[in-house]
Design an enzyme around this catalytic site. Structure first.
Site, PDB file in Angstrom:
ATOM      1  N   TRP A  31       7.352  33.547 -52.242  1.00 10.51           N
ATOM      2  CA  TRP A  31       6.079  34.216 -51.959  1.00 10.51           C
ATOM      3  C   TRP A  31       4.943  33.210 -52.127  1.00 10.51           C
ATOM      4  O   TRP A  31       4.972  32.416 -53.060  1.00 10.51           O
ATOM      5  CB  TRP A  31       5.907  35.398 -52.920  1.00 10.51           C
ATOM      6  CG  TRP A  31       4.850  36.356 -52.492  1.00 10.51           C
ATOM      7  CD1 TRP A  31       3.590  36.434 -52.995  1.00 10.51           C
ATOM      8  CD2 TRP A  31       4.958  37.367 -51.501  1.00 10.51           C
ATOM      9  NE1 TRP A  31       2.888  37.443 -52.375  1.00 10.51           N
ATOM     10  CE2 TRP A  31       3.718  38.043 -51.428  1.00 10.51           C
ATOM     11  CE3 TRP A  31       5.973  37.776 -50.638  1.00 10.51           C
ATOM     12  CZ2 TRP A  31       3.464  39.083 -50.567  1.00 10.51           C
ATOM     13  CZ3 TRP A  31       5.723  38.824 -49.773  1.00 10.51           C
ATOM     14  CH2 TRP A  31       4.489  39.461 -49.748  1.00 10.51           C
ATOM     15  N   SER A  65       7.771  36.201 -57.454  1.00 10.63           N
ATOM     16  CA  SER A  65       7.572  35.718 -58.824  1.00 10.63           C
ATOM     17  C   SER A  65       8.338  36.528 -59.863  1.00 10.63           C
ATOM     18  O   SER A  65       8.812  35.974 -60.848  1.00 10.63           O
ATOM     19  CB  SER A  65       6.078  35.704 -59.158  1.00 10.63           C
ATOM     20  OG  SER A  65       5.441  34.705 -58.394  1.00 10.63           O
ATOM     21  N   PHE A  66       8.476  37.827 -59.670  1.00 13.49           N
ATOM     22  CA  PHE A  66       9.202  38.622 -60.656  1.00 13.49           C
ATOM     23  C   PHE A  66      10.654  38.175 -60.768  1.00 13.49           C
ATOM     24  O   PHE A  66      11.233  38.181 -61.861  1.00 13.49           O
ATOM     25  CB  PHE A  66       9.117  40.118 -60.324  1.00 13.49           C
ATOM     26  CG  PHE A  66       9.517  40.988 -61.474  1.00 13.49           C
ATOM     27  CD1 PHE A  66       8.650  41.192 -62.532  1.00 13.49           C
ATOM     28  CD2 PHE A  66      10.766  41.580 -61.510  1.00 13.49           C
ATOM     29  CE1 PHE A  66       9.023  41.981 -63.620  1.00 13.49           C
ATOM     30  CE2 PHE A  66      11.143  42.372 -62.580  1.00 13.49           C
ATOM     31  CZ  PHE A  66      10.274  42.575 -63.636  1.00 13.49           C
ATOM     32  N   SER A  89       3.391  31.792 -57.714  1.00 12.86           N
ATOM     33  CA  SER A  89       1.958  32.006 -57.542  1.00 12.86           C
ATOM     34  C   SER A  89       1.711  33.490 -57.293  1.00 12.86           C
ATOM     35  O   SER A  89       2.263  34.064 -56.351  1.00 12.86           O
ATOM     36  CB  SER A  89       1.448  31.191 -56.354  1.00 12.86           C
ATOM     37  OG  SER A  89       0.107  31.506 -56.056  1.00 12.86           O
ATOM     38  N   ILE A  91      -1.466  36.039 -56.711  1.00  8.83           N
ATOM     39  CA  ILE A  91      -2.884  36.087 -56.406  1.00  8.83           C
ATOM     40  C   ILE A  91      -3.348  37.533 -56.512  1.00  8.83           C
ATOM     41  O   ILE A  91      -2.743  38.429 -55.914  1.00  8.83           O
ATOM     42  CB  ILE A  91      -3.165  35.506 -55.005  1.00  8.83           C
ATOM     43  CG1 ILE A  91      -2.708  34.030 -54.967  1.00  8.83           C
ATOM     44  CG2 ILE A  91      -4.643  35.637 -54.650  1.00  8.83           C
ATOM     45  CD1 ILE A  91      -2.713  33.406 -53.583  1.00  8.83           C
ATOM     46  N   HIS A  97      -0.771  45.799 -59.333  1.00 14.50           N
ATOM     47  CA  HIS A  97       0.485  45.062 -59.155  1.00 14.50           C
ATOM     48  C   HIS A  97       0.408  43.660 -59.778  1.00 14.50           C
ATOM     49  O   HIS A  97       1.338  43.219 -60.436  1.00 14.50           O
ATOM     50  CB  HIS A  97       0.817  44.977 -57.663  1.00 14.50           C
ATOM     51  CG  HIS A  97       2.086  44.277 -57.347  1.00 14.50           C
ATOM     52  ND1 HIS A  97       3.320  44.847 -57.574  1.00 14.50           N
ATOM     53  CD2 HIS A  97       2.318  43.059 -56.817  1.00 14.50           C
ATOM     54  CE1 HIS A  97       4.262  43.999 -57.190  1.00 14.50           C
ATOM     55  NE2 HIS A  97       3.678  42.906 -56.737  1.00 14.50           N
ATOM     56  N   ARG A 136      -5.157  24.357 -57.749  1.00 13.05           N
ATOM     57  CA  ARG A 136      -4.234  24.072 -58.848  1.00 13.05           C
ATOM     58  C   ARG A 136      -2.842  23.646 -58.379  1.00 13.05           C
ATOM     59  O   ARG A 136      -1.939  23.472 -59.185  1.00 13.05           O
ATOM     60  CB  ARG A 136      -4.132  25.301 -59.756  1.00 13.05           C
ATOM     61  CG  ARG A 136      -5.418  25.514 -60.538  1.00 13.05           C
ATOM     62  CD  ARG A 136      -5.589  26.939 -61.029  1.00 13.05           C
ATOM     63  NE  ARG A 136      -6.795  27.061 -61.841  1.00 13.05           N
ATOM     64  CZ  ARG A 136      -8.025  27.167 -61.353  1.00 13.05           C
ATOM     65  NH1 ARG A 136      -8.235  27.161 -60.047  1.00 13.05           N
ATOM     66  NH2 ARG A 136      -9.068  27.272 -62.152  1.00 13.05           N
TER      67      ARG A 136
END
Length: 158
Positions: A31, A65-66, A89, A91, A97, A136
């Site tokens: 993602w 990410s989870f 990442s 956002i 969520h 970043r």
């Protein structure tokens, strides 16, 4: 953390141990691929810069990410690594969520670090917008992937 006083890619090269005899696992979320791909490039390049050989850097992808928690756990249990790095990442959007994912991943990785025998390095960007993430992952604040690789080497040596 990147701030005006700390650039993510700045560190004292001489204070990082030699990584030539170390093996690293990296779990990267698919993602936000522009961001996570840049984080991955930073981590791999920094590991190599400190002597890690490409055959000892193993990268696996997960959808989001989870899923980094599960991926990291599988690498810890089955891989023979000196350290595992997670890269993702998240956002912020218009719903809660963001909060649930960030909190869940943070808790999951902290739990792995408290219960397993090798370090799992936290490389999850949690930003308010895409520009902050880009800043970043190789932008004006450096690359969190670089920082995670340095931390992985130091913690593997710990």
């Amino acid at each position: 953390m990147a701030t005006a006083l700390h650039h993510l890619s700045d560190y004292d090269f001489d204070k990082v141990p030699d990584a030539s005899n170390m093996c690293f696992g990296i779990v990267v979320a698919e993602w936000n691929p522009t961001v996570t791909g840049a984080l991955l490039d930073g981590a791999v390049n920094t590991l190599k810069k400190h002597g890690a050989i490409p055959e000892n850097i193993h990268v696996k992808t997960v959808p989001g990410s989870f899923e980094l928690i599960y991926g990291a756990r599988q690498m810890v249990l089955n891989g023979g690594y000196d350290a595992v790095i997670i890269l993702g990442s998240v956002i912020r959007g218009e719903t809660p969520h963001f909060d649930y994912i960030c909190e869940g991943v943070t808790y999951g990785i902290a739990r792995l670090n408290a219960t397993q025998e090798i370090p799992v390095i936290y490389g999850l960007l949690t930003t308010n917008d895409l520009q902050q993430a880009l800043d970043r992952c190789g932008g004006k604040f450096g690359n969190k992937g670089d920082e995670c690789a340095v931390v992985a080497i130091k913690m593997a040596k710990f």
